[in-house]
Design a protein around this motif. Structure first.
Motif, PDB file in Angstrom:
ATOM      1  N   LEU A  73     -39.194  86.720 -11.312  1.00  0.00           N
ATOM      2  CA  LEU A  73     -39.836  85.589 -10.643  1.00  0.00           C
ATOM      3  C   LEU A  73     -39.118  84.278 -10.959  1.00  0.00           C
ATOM      4  CD1 LEU A  73     -43.607  86.537 -11.070  1.00  0.00           C
ATOM      5  CD2 LEU A  73     -42.233  86.625  -8.972  1.00  0.00           C
ATOM      6  N   GLU A  74     -38.619  84.157 -12.180  1.00  0.00           N
ATOM      7  CA  GLU A  74     -37.845  82.952 -12.529  1.00  0.00           C
ATOM      8  C   GLU A  74     -36.549  82.894 -11.722  1.00  0.00           C
ATOM      9  OE1 GLU A  74     -36.260  79.519 -13.994  1.00  0.00           O
ATOM     10  OE2 GLU A  74     -38.323  80.244 -14.133  1.00  0.00           O
ATOM     11  N   LEU A  75     -35.838  83.998 -11.635  1.00  0.00           N
ATOM     12  CA  LEU A  75     -34.602  84.037 -10.843  1.00  0.00           C
ATOM     13  C   LEU A  75     -34.896  83.775  -9.375  1.00  0.00           C
ATOM     14  CD1 LEU A  75     -32.824  87.134 -12.467  1.00  0.00           C
ATOM     15  CD2 LEU A  75     -32.322  84.714 -12.862  1.00  0.00           C
ATOM     16  N   ALA A  76     -35.995  84.353  -8.877  1.00  0.00           N
ATOM     17  CA  ALA A  76     -36.380  84.152  -7.481  1.00  0.00           C
ATOM     18  C   ALA A  76     -36.704  82.691  -7.200  1.00  0.00           C
ATOM     19  CB  ALA A  76     -37.571  85.041  -7.129  1.00  0.00           C
ATOM     20  N   ALA A  77     -37.384  82.036  -8.145  1.00  0.00           N
ATOM     21  CA  ALA A  77     -37.700  80.615  -7.978  1.00  0.00           C
ATOM     22  C   ALA A  77     -36.425  79.789  -7.900  1.00  0.00           C
ATOM     23  CB  ALA A  77     -38.586  80.147  -9.135  1.00  0.00           C
ATOM     24  N   SER A 105     -31.418  91.470  -5.525  1.00  0.00           N
ATOM     25  CA  SER A 105     -30.603  90.815  -6.551  1.00  0.00           C
ATOM     26  C   SER A 105     -31.461  90.297  -7.698  1.00  0.00           C
ATOM     27  CB  SER A 105     -29.807  89.665  -5.936  1.00  0.00           C
ATOM     28  OG  SER A 105     -28.886  90.144  -4.975  1.00  0.00           O
ATOM     29  N   CYS A 106     -32.598  89.699  -7.372  1.00  0.00           N
ATOM     30  CA  CYS A 106     -33.468  89.135  -8.409  1.00  0.00           C
ATOM     31  C   CYS A 106     -34.055  90.221  -9.303  1.00  0.00           C
ATOM     32  CB  CYS A 106     -34.594  88.324  -7.765  1.00  0.00           C
ATOM     33  SG  CYS A 106     -34.044  86.797  -6.964  1.00  0.00           S
ATOM     34  N   VAL A 107     -34.550  91.303  -8.709  1.00  0.00           N
ATOM     35  CA  VAL A 107     -35.144  92.386  -9.500  1.00  0.00           C
ATOM     36  C   VAL A 107     -34.066  93.115 -10.295  1.00  0.00           C
ATOM     37  CG1 VAL A 107     -36.458  94.541  -9.402  1.00  0.00           C
ATOM     38  CG2 VAL A 107     -37.048  92.650  -7.872  1.00  0.00           C
ATOM     39  N   SER A 138     -21.179  91.341 -16.139  1.00  0.00           N
ATOM     40  CA  SER A 138     -20.241  91.132 -15.037  1.00  0.00           C
ATOM     41  C   SER A 138     -20.787  91.628 -13.702  1.00  0.00           C
ATOM     42  CB  SER A 138     -18.913  91.842 -15.326  1.00  0.00           C
ATOM     43  OG  SER A 138     -19.098  93.248 -15.382  1.00  0.00           O
ATOM     44  N   MET A 139     -21.939  92.320 -13.721  1.00  0.00           N
ATOM     45  CA  MET A 139     -22.531  92.860 -12.499  1.00  0.00           C
ATOM     46  C   MET A 139     -23.692  92.011 -11.978  1.00  0.00           C
ATOM     47  SD  MET A 139     -22.480  96.901 -13.620  1.00  0.00           S
ATOM     48  CE  MET A 139     -23.030  97.576 -12.056  1.00  0.00           C
ATOM     49  N   MET A 140     -24.005  90.922 -12.682  1.00  0.00           N
ATOM     50  CA  MET A 140     -25.094  90.053 -12.237  1.00  0.00           C
ATOM     51  C   MET A 140     -24.769  89.440 -10.876  1.00  0.00           C
ATOM     52  SD  MET A 140     -27.512  90.119 -14.495  1.00  0.00           S
ATOM     53  CE  MET A 140     -27.633  90.953 -16.087  1.00  0.00           C
ATOM     54  N   LYS A 141     -25.803  89.245 -10.078  1.00  0.00           N
ATOM     55  CA  LYS A 141     -25.610  88.774  -8.702  1.00  0.00           C
ATOM     56  C   LYS A 141     -26.136  87.352  -8.476  1.00  0.00           C
ATOM     57  CE  LYS A 141     -25.696  93.485  -6.894  1.00  0.00           C
ATOM     58  NZ  LYS A 141     -26.395  94.471  -6.051  1.00  0.00           N
ATOM     59  N   THR A 142     -27.210  86.985  -9.163  1.00  0.00           N
ATOM     60  CA  THR A 142     -27.746  85.638  -8.992  1.00  0.00           C
ATOM     61  C   THR A 142     -27.069  84.691  -9.980  1.00  0.00           C
ATOM     62  OG1 THR A 142     -29.516  85.954 -10.618  1.00  0.00           O
ATOM     63  CG2 THR A 142     -29.989  86.605  -8.339  1.00  0.00           C
ATOM     64  N   GLU A 143     -27.017  83.413  -9.615  1.00  0.00           N
ATOM     65  CA  GLU A 143     -26.392  82.439 -10.513  1.00  0.00           C
ATOM     66  C   GLU A 143     -27.197  82.315 -11.804  1.00  0.00           C
ATOM     67  OE1 GLU A 143     -23.401  81.046 -10.161  1.00  0.00           O
ATOM     68  OE2 GLU A 143     -23.314  82.396  -8.422  1.00  0.00           O
ATOM     69  N   GLY A 144     -28.525  82.334 -11.699  1.00  0.00           N
ATOM     70  CA  GLY A 144     -29.356  82.274 -12.888  1.00  0.00           C
ATOM     71  C   GLY A 144     -29.155  83.480 -13.792  1.00  0.00           C
ATOM     72  N   GLY A 145     -29.011  84.646 -13.188  1.00  0.00           N
ATOM     73  CA  GLY A 145     -28.756  85.856 -13.952  1.00  0.00           C
ATOM     74  C   GLY A 145     -27.425  85.797 -14.679  1.00  0.00           C
TER      75      GLY A 145
END
Length: 254
Positions: free
Chosen positions: A41-45, A136-138, A203-210
């Motif tokens: 939810l934080e990444l989604a926000a 991506s977020c989940v 290295s597999m993260m997709k969101t900038e926050g992640g």
């Protein structure tokens, strides 16, 4: 759908998942689910600042992401789909959630990467994976809980459940793994799992926050593994040199 109905569905899902996850060990329990939900939810926000995100889909997919986990279940039918059919959630959203959960795992991501490299991935599937922000977020939230301090604890906990040794300094170090190797694995050590999987996740993260959050957690794991090798090497003959070379590569990459 009004917000009251959405809240009721989320509450119903929480109760279902809390009961379902009670059969799992502490590496994949409801507390893990709560952390993934909070992080998703934080990444989604953060993502919603520049693109549309269906927060209800993110919330429900994060809650349900470990139901029918292949490590614990060989169910041929979708428990998630069957459950969602008992709620008031519309069919389109339910379908998206089932699709996200089917794609969220590291195992499925390895397969997708190999299919894309081989040019065998369906074009629609490729487009969806690239552009589904809810996935991506989940996915990033689940991976964040697999690395860092919680990642270390969860890896040790799961290894204990499977009676897997924590560390064998005589084991060879394999950096990364293919889909077939990952599916077949039934042995190894907890420390080997870091090199096969956990050190790959940042290295597999997709969101900038992640990506931002993963950096510190990845560095923590590298320091942890350096300490493991230092303690395992006390009085030994330097058999951890191969792991040290791989770890140095990972430390310099992130």
């Amino acid at each position: 759908m009004d917000s009251k109905t959405e809240a009721e569905i989320i509450k119903q899902t929480e109760a279902f998942v809390r009961d379902y996850m009670s059969r799992y060990d502490c590496s994949h329990d409801y507390l893990h689910v709560e952390r993934v939900v909070r992080q998703a939810l934080e990444l989604a926000a953060q993502e919603s600042m520049h693109t549309h995100v269906d927060m209800v889909v993110v919330h429900l997919a994060a809650l349900l992401h470990d139901v029918d986990d292949a490590k614990y279940s060989d169910a041929s039918t979708s428990t998630v789909g069957d459950f969602l059919a008992t709620t008031k959630l519309d069919t389109e959203r339910a379908h998206r959630i089932v699709r996200i959960i089917d794609a969220v795992s590291f195992r499925k991501e390895l397969l997708a990467i190999e299919q894309e490299r081989a040019g065998t991935m369906d074009a629609d599937e490729r487009e969806w994976r690239l552009n589904c922000v809810e996935l991506s977020c989940v996915q990033d939230a689940d991976r964040l809980d697999a690395i860092g301090a919680f990642g270390v604890m969860r890896c040790a906990a799961f290894s204990g459940v499977r009676n897997r040794p924590l560390h064998n300094p005589r084991d060879s170090c394999i950096a990364g793994t293919t889909y077939d190797e990952y599916v077949r694995q039934d042995s190894g050590t907890a420390v080997a799992h870091f090199y096969e999987k956990l050190l790959q996740l940042a290295s597999m993260m997709k969101t900038e926050g992640g990506k931002r959050e993963a950096k510190g957690r990845h560095e923590f794991m590298c320091r942890f593994l350096e300490q493991v090798d230092a303690e395992a090497g006390f009085g030994a003959d330097g058999s951890g040199e191969q792991r040290e070379r791989v770890l140095e590569t990972h430390s310099n990459t992130h």
